[in-house]
Scaffold this active site. Structure first.
Site, PDB file in Angstrom:
ATOM      1  N   CYS A   7       2.803  20.128  29.177  1.00 23.07           N
ATOM      2  CA  CYS A   7       2.012  21.357  29.240  1.00 23.07           C
ATOM      3  C   CYS A   7       1.232  21.436  27.932  1.00 23.07           C
ATOM      4  O   CYS A   7       1.292  20.533  27.107  1.00 23.07           O
ATOM      5  CB  CYS A   7       2.865  22.594  29.506  1.00 23.07           C
ATOM      6  SG  CYS A   7       3.942  23.111  28.190  1.00 23.07           S
ATOM      7  N   CYS A  79       1.004  22.888  33.729  1.00 23.89           N
ATOM      8  CA  CYS A  79      -0.001  23.924  33.484  1.00 23.89           C
ATOM      9  C   CYS A  79      -1.385  23.331  33.703  1.00 23.89           C
ATOM     10  O   CYS A  79      -1.576  22.119  33.592  1.00 23.89           O
ATOM     11  CB  CYS A  79       0.130  24.520  32.084  1.00 23.89           C
ATOM     12  SG  CYS A  79      -0.510  23.515  30.740  1.00 23.89           S
ATOM     13  N   CYS A  86      -5.103  15.970  30.518  1.00 24.07           N
ATOM     14  CA  CYS A  86      -4.087  14.921  30.430  1.00 24.07           C
ATOM     15  C   CYS A  86      -4.749  13.641  29.932  1.00 24.07           C
ATOM     16  O   CYS A  86      -5.730  13.173  30.510  1.00 24.07           O
ATOM     17  CB  CYS A  86      -3.442  14.698  31.792  1.00 24.07           C
ATOM     18  SG  CYS A  86      -1.985  13.633  31.714  1.00 24.07           S
TER      19      CYS A  86
END
Length: 151
Positions: A7, A79, A86
């Site tokens: 996250c 999230c 990412c």
């Protein structure tokens, strides 16, 4: 089996998911990280996990870059920010999943309301990661049928 849970701050949702998944099966290597890690794990997350007898007080937020060159069976974002940001992993990643949750650390209001939001999200994380464990991890651990799936 190696699982990385990501996250943004790695202080709340990913830490709770880490705690739950590890509690389901101690043989799984579970790690968590953040794209912008906080200085420490959210104290309310620690408190709410203690209510369900899972201790995450020794967890430390870690930058996702620590894990980029490792191999993972699963990389799971919890999230939207981490899902959108990412990074690219240079190590092998078996499956990348997104299982998103509201951020209870953004809740405002009375202490009772804030606690209820943390509990709600905690319980959603437990349910979702239990489902993930049963449908993904346990499924992979079952022996394969020798009849080619016709039994």
């Amino acid at each position: 089996m190696k699982v990385l849970i990501l996250c943004t701050g790695n202080s709340c949702r990913s830490q709770m998911a880490h705690g739950f998944l590890q509690s389901f099966d101690h043989t799984i290597e579970v790690y968590s990280g953040g794209t912008e890690p906080a200085a420490q794990v959210n104290a309310k997350a620690v408190e709410m996990m203690k209510e369900v007898r899972i201790d995450i007080s020794s967890h430390v937020p870690t930058h996702v870059n620590t894990y980029l060159d490792q191999e993972w069976d699963y990389v799971i974002t919890v999230c939207g920010g981490a899902n959108e940001n990412c990074p690219t992993f240079s190590g092998k990643v078996g499956k990348r999943l997104h299982i998103g949750f509201d951020d209870p650390s953004h809740a405002t209001g009375t202490p009772e309301f804030i606690d209820s939001e943390f509990r709600r999200v905690r319980d959603e994380i437990r349910k979702s990661f239990a489902r993930f464990y049963i449908t993904e991890i346990r499924k992979e651990a079952l022996p394969q049928c020798s009849c080619g799936g016709n039994c």
